[in-house]
Design a protein around this motif. Structure first.
Motif, mmCIF file in Angstrom:
data_model
loop_
_atom_site.group_PDB
_atom_site.id
_atom_site.type_symbol
_atom_site.label_atom_id
_atom_site.label_comp_id
_atom_site.label_asym_id
_atom_site.label_seq_id
_atom_site.Cartn_x
_atom_site.Cartn_y
_atom_site.Cartn_z
ATOM 1 N N SER A 22 0.661 -1.234 0.174
ATOM 2 C CA SER A 22 -0.006 -0.133 -0.077
ATOM 3 C C SER A 22 0.737 1.313 -0.069
ATOM 4 N N PHE A 23 0.515 2.097 -0.669
ATOM 5 C CA PHE A 23 1.235 3.506 -0.792
ATOM 6 C C PHE A 23 0.219 4.574 -0.425
ATOM 7 N N LEU A 24 -1.054 4.449 -0.507
ATOM 8 C CA LEU A 24 -2.117 5.326 -0.353
ATOM 9 C C LEU A 24 -3.233 4.647 0.125
ATOM 10 N N HIS A 25 -3.688 5.280 1.338
ATOM 11 C CA HIS A 25 -5.157 4.887 1.816
ATOM 12 C C HIS A 25 -6.148 5.863 2.886
ATOM 13 N N PHE A 26 -7.118 5.387 2.743
ATOM 14 C CA PHE A 26 -8.118 6.142 3.440
ATOM 15 C C PHE A 26 -8.193 5.623 4.806
ATOM 16 N N ARG A 27 -7.956 6.505 5.739
ATOM 17 C CA ARG A 27 -7.812 5.889 7.203
ATOM 18 C C ARG A 27 -9.146 6.040 7.904
ATOM 19 N N GLU A 28 -9.375 4.943 8.713
ATOM 20 C CA GLU A 28 -10.582 5.210 9.393
ATOM 21 C C GLU A 28 -10.495 6.114 10.544
ATOM 22 N N PRO A 29 -11.650 6.752 11.392
ATOM 23 C CA PRO A 29 -11.141 7.582 12.225
ATOM 24 C C PRO A 29 -10.364 6.977 13.452
ATOM 25 N N ARG A 30 -9.315 7.729 13.787
ATOM 26 C CA ARG A 30 -8.528 7.194 14.811
ATOM 27 C C ARG A 30 -8.423 8.581 15.921
ATOM 28 N N PRO A 31 -7.976 7.963 17.287
ATOM 29 C CA PRO A 31 -7.787 8.796 18.182
ATOM 30 C C PRO A 31 -6.745 9.863 18.118
ATOM 31 N N ASP A 32 -5.967 9.500 17.212
ATOM 32 C CA ASP A 32 -4.619 10.367 16.763
ATOM 33 C C ASP A 32 -4.837 11.636 16.075
ATOM 34 N N ALA A 33 -6.075 11.183 15.303
ATOM 35 C CA ALA A 33 -6.297 12.675 14.569
ATOM 36 C C ALA A 33 -7.814 13.229 14.715
ATOM 37 N N GLN A 54 -11.462 21.985 16.036
ATOM 38 C CA GLN A 54 -12.746 22.663 16.093
ATOM 39 C C GLN A 54 -13.716 22.052 16.918
ATOM 40 N N THR A 55 -14.175 20.415 16.561
ATOM 41 C CA THR A 55 -14.994 20.009 16.930
ATOM 42 C C THR A 55 -14.618 18.956 18.223
ATOM 43 N N GLY A 56 -13.515 18.649 18.233
ATOM 44 C CA GLY A 56 -13.062 17.691 19.064
ATOM 45 C C GLY A 56 -13.252 16.212 18.731
ATOM 46 N N GLU A 57 -13.958 16.099 17.709
ATOM 47 C CA GLU A 57 -14.217 14.580 17.128
ATOM 48 C C GLU A 57 -13.230 14.225 16.117
ATOM 49 N N ARG A 58 -12.977 12.811 16.205
ATOM 50 C CA ARG A 58 -12.061 12.013 15.352
ATOM 51 C C ARG A 58 -12.498 12.526 13.810
ATOM 52 N N MET A 59 -11.332 12.732 12.874
ATOM 53 C CA MET A 59 -11.337 13.344 11.743
ATOM 54 C C MET A 59 -11.877 12.019 10.836
ATOM 55 N N GLN A 60 -12.833 12.263 10.132
ATOM 56 C CA GLN A 60 -13.436 10.916 9.152
ATOM 57 C C GLN A 60 -12.906 10.996 7.827
ATOM 58 N N ASP A 61 -12.055 11.846 7.302
ATOM 59 C CA ASP A 61 -11.590 12.156 6.043
ATOM 60 C C ASP A 61 -10.158 12.125 5.865
ATOM 61 N N VAL A 62 -9.381 11.321 6.646
ATOM 62 C CA VAL A 62 -8.047 11.528 6.445
ATOM 63 C C VAL A 62 -7.300 10.499 5.679
ATOM 64 N N ILE A 63 -6.512 10.909 4.825
ATOM 65 C CA ILE A 63 -5.909 10.154 3.803
ATOM 66 C C ILE A 63 -4.310 9.832 4.195
ATOM 67 N N MET A 64 -3.792 8.816 4.123
ATOM 68 C CA MET A 64 -2.481 8.432 4.445
ATOM 69 C C MET A 64 -1.678 8.322 3.195
ATOM 70 N N VAL A 65 -0.515 8.983 2.976
ATOM 71 C CA VAL A 65 0.190 8.821 1.614
ATOM 72 C C VAL A 65 1.813 8.686 2.307
ATOM 73 N N ARG A 66 2.353 7.737 1.647
ATOM 74 C CA ARG A 66 3.382 7.262 1.986
ATOM 75 C C ARG A 66 4.445 8.447 1.154
#
Length: 132
Positions: free
Chosen positions: A38-49, A53-65
């Motif tokens: 894998s070189f790029l994937h859409f992450r599930e909401p995690r406690p590190d992101a 503004q909202t204090g909620e886990r980000m729903q739209d994070v993409i990880m790129v190598r």
């Protein structure tokens, strides 16, 4: 003519145009893989992101190598939307939110995705692609 802003749909288009890339599912979200790496994937909401503004886990994070820590620092410290979290300390990857893709041009996004692919693809395939 101004460069076109990147869109979410550009990710699949750019990634799948690279040699031997397939789209797989990673926890119900897309991941782009070359020869099972894998070189790029859409992450599930995690406690590190968490959204500041909202204090909620980000729903739209993409990880790129990225190739190395220098490339990571250059992206994160630049003017773009790239960021990291402590969970990724020492890991050669950057994060970006889907909502921030428009801060990049399509060409900038293509460069980062192509570089990500090159970090995971076999050297011979990378050489053939770039014609070196």
């Amino acid at each position: 003519m101004a460069a076109r802003k990147a869109r979410l749909s550009d990710i699949a288009e750019i990634a799948l145009a690279l040699p031997e890339v397939v789209e797989e599912e990673n926890g119900g979200r897309p991941a782009y893989v070359v020869r099972k790496k894998s070189f790029l994937h859409f992450r599930e909401p995690r406690p590190d992101a968490v959204d500041a503004q909202t204090g909620e886990r980000m729903q739209d994070v993409i990880m790129v190598r990225v190739a190395d820590q220098n490339d990571k620092e250059a992206l994160v410290d630049g003017d773009g939307p790239w960021f990291t979290t402590p969970h990724f300390d020492g890991y050669n990857a950057v994060l970006v939110r889907e909502q921030d893709l428009g801060r990049l041009t399509r060409a900038e996004l293509a460069e980062v995705i192509t570089d990500a692919w090159a970090t995971r693809a076999p050297a011979k395939l990378v050489t053939e692609y770039f014609g070196a």
